[in-house]
Write a protein that holds these residues in place. Structure first.
Motif, mmCIF file in Angstrom:
data_model
loop_
_atom_site.group_PDB
_atom_site.id
_atom_site.type_symbol
_atom_site.label_atom_id
_atom_site.label_comp_id
_atom_site.label_asym_id
_atom_site.label_seq_id
_atom_site.Cartn_x
_atom_site.Cartn_y
_atom_site.Cartn_z
ATOM 1 N N TYR A 82 7.803 -6.340 -6.462
ATOM 2 C CA TYR A 82 6.819 -7.161 -7.093
ATOM 3 C C TYR A 82 7.461 -7.765 -8.604
ATOM 4 O O TYR A 82 6.447 -8.273 -9.182
ATOM 5 C CB TYR A 82 5.762 -6.409 -7.529
ATOM 6 C CG TYR A 82 5.027 -5.862 -6.160
ATOM 7 C CD1 TYR A 82 4.127 -6.666 -5.337
ATOM 8 C CD2 TYR A 82 5.529 -4.650 -5.550
ATOM 9 C CE1 TYR A 82 3.566 -6.211 -4.141
ATOM 10 C CE2 TYR A 82 4.907 -4.261 -4.357
ATOM 11 C CZ TYR A 82 3.974 -5.070 -3.486
ATOM 12 O OH TYR A 82 3.331 -4.566 -2.544
ATOM 13 N N ASN A 90 2.105 -10.340 -9.691
ATOM 14 C CA ASN A 90 2.323 -10.146 -8.272
ATOM 15 C C ASN A 90 1.482 -8.695 -7.906
ATOM 16 O O ASN A 90 1.032 -8.671 -6.725
ATOM 17 C CB ASN A 90 3.752 -10.006 -8.006
ATOM 18 C CG ASN A 90 4.468 -11.030 -8.250
ATOM 19 O OD1 ASN A 90 3.779 -12.107 -7.938
ATOM 20 N ND2 ASN A 90 5.488 -11.296 -8.490
ATOM 21 N N TYR A 93 -2.384 -9.326 -7.923
ATOM 22 C CA TYR A 93 -2.738 -10.118 -6.707
ATOM 23 C C TYR A 93 -2.955 -8.887 -5.640
ATOM 24 O O TYR A 93 -3.859 -8.940 -4.895
ATOM 25 C CB TYR A 93 -1.946 -11.354 -6.338
ATOM 26 C CG TYR A 93 -2.282 -12.350 -7.365
ATOM 27 C CD1 TYR A 93 -3.310 -12.807 -7.785
ATOM 28 C CD2 TYR A 93 -1.083 -12.969 -7.770
ATOM 29 C CE1 TYR A 93 -3.594 -13.678 -8.633
ATOM 30 C CE2 TYR A 93 -1.182 -14.022 -8.691
ATOM 31 C CZ TYR A 93 -2.526 -14.464 -9.091
ATOM 32 O OH TYR A 93 -2.665 -15.427 -10.010
ATOM 33 N N LYS A 94 -1.762 -7.940 -5.404
ATOM 34 C CA LYS A 94 -1.875 -7.065 -4.403
ATOM 35 C C LYS A 94 -2.959 -6.109 -4.775
ATOM 36 O O LYS A 94 -3.658 -5.291 -3.766
ATOM 37 C CB LYS A 94 -0.530 -6.254 -4.439
ATOM 38 C CG LYS A 94 -0.265 -5.229 -3.469
ATOM 39 C CD LYS A 94 -0.485 -5.968 -1.887
ATOM 40 C CE LYS A 94 0.095 -4.719 -1.149
ATOM 41 N NZ LYS A 94 -0.041 -5.463 0.168
ATOM 42 N N LYS A 96 -5.785 -6.524 -6.166
ATOM 43 C CA LYS A 96 -7.119 -7.153 -5.625
ATOM 44 C C LYS A 96 -7.029 -7.259 -4.089
ATOM 45 O O LYS A 96 -8.165 -7.014 -3.412
ATOM 46 C CB LYS A 96 -7.154 -8.623 -6.111
ATOM 47 C CG LYS A 96 -7.476 -8.820 -7.651
ATOM 48 C CD LYS A 96 -8.580 -7.867 -8.051
ATOM 49 C CE LYS A 96 -9.517 -8.596 -9.256
ATOM 50 N NZ LYS A 96 -10.516 -7.677 -9.581
ATOM 51 N N GLU A 97 -6.209 -7.357 -3.548
ATOM 52 C CA GLU A 97 -6.022 -7.517 -2.243
ATOM 53 C C GLU A 97 -6.340 -6.341 -1.422
ATOM 54 O O GLU A 97 -7.182 -6.230 -0.531
ATOM 55 C CB GLU A 97 -4.531 -8.083 -1.475
ATOM 56 C CG GLU A 97 -4.535 -7.915 -0.171
ATOM 57 C CD GLU A 97 -2.714 -8.292 0.208
ATOM 58 O OE1 GLU A 97 -2.271 -7.626 1.086
ATOM 59 O OE2 GLU A 97 -2.518 -9.006 -0.351
ATOM 60 N N VAL A 98 -5.871 -4.897 -1.950
ATOM 61 C CA VAL A 98 -6.265 -3.789 -1.422
ATOM 62 C C VAL A 98 -7.353 -3.202 -1.931
ATOM 63 O O VAL A 98 -7.918 -1.983 -1.713
ATOM 64 C CB VAL A 98 -4.866 -2.791 -1.305
ATOM 65 C CG1 VAL A 98 -3.831 -3.525 -0.796
ATOM 66 C CG2 VAL A 98 -4.706 -2.396 -2.773
#
Length: 170
Positions: A82, A90, A93-94, A96-98
């Protein structure tokens, strides 16, 4: 809730076991953010949530983990995939995604924590070869109803008050 976080132990076993035995009775989870350089069945890693770092040969370790500890979602990674030495975006964003509230990572060997919006980032530093500090470090995250505090310690268990940071729990 209390979570012990270590990273970048690079083959140290006695020190890792000492840290764990010092705190295991007072934590709900133990996280190793990679570069243990140990096998997945090594006794020093038993009972830990462990991810694979760039120096780990053991393919049984996942590169990332998403885990719930007492209702708090964690994203755990080493960080090399990352680009954490350059930016936390990076990882942000990850997270937030999970749906992670806390991100635990290592790789840079630099102890510290930072909150971006509602995501807390914790790098416990290194218990082997710290950077930007002399002390070999690890962290304990404490979350209660009103505050979230990241306590940092040197390898001998002495609190590093200048690194300890408290945030208001939302």
């Amino acid at each position: 809730m209390n979570v012990l976080i270590v990273s970048d132990s690079h083959g140290l076993t006695k020190e890792l076991q000492t840290i764990v035995s010092r705190h295991k009775q007072h934590v709900d989870a133990i996280i190793h953010c990679g570069d243990s350089e140990l096998t997945s069945d090594h006794e020093a890693l038993q009972g830990m949530l462990v991810v694979r770092g760039n120096c780990d040969d053991e393919r049984r370790f996942p590169t990332d983990l998403v885990e719930e500890v007492n209702g708090v979602r964690f994203f755990i990674t080493h960080g090399h995939l990352y680009n954490v030495k350059m930016t936390l975006m990076n990882l942000y964003y990850k997270a937030k995604e999970v749906g992670a509230r806390v991100v635990c990572f290592g790789h840079s060997h630099i102890a510290g924590c930072e909150q971006i919006d509602d995501v807390l980032f914790i790098n416990p530093g290194s218990v082997y070869l710290p950077r930007l500090r002399r002390e070999k470090t690890y962290a304990i995250l404490h979350i209660d109803e009103t505050t979230t505090t990241v306590h940092f310690y040197n390898i001998d268990g002495k609190p590093l008050h200048d690194l300890t940071t408290t945030y208001t729990t939302k």
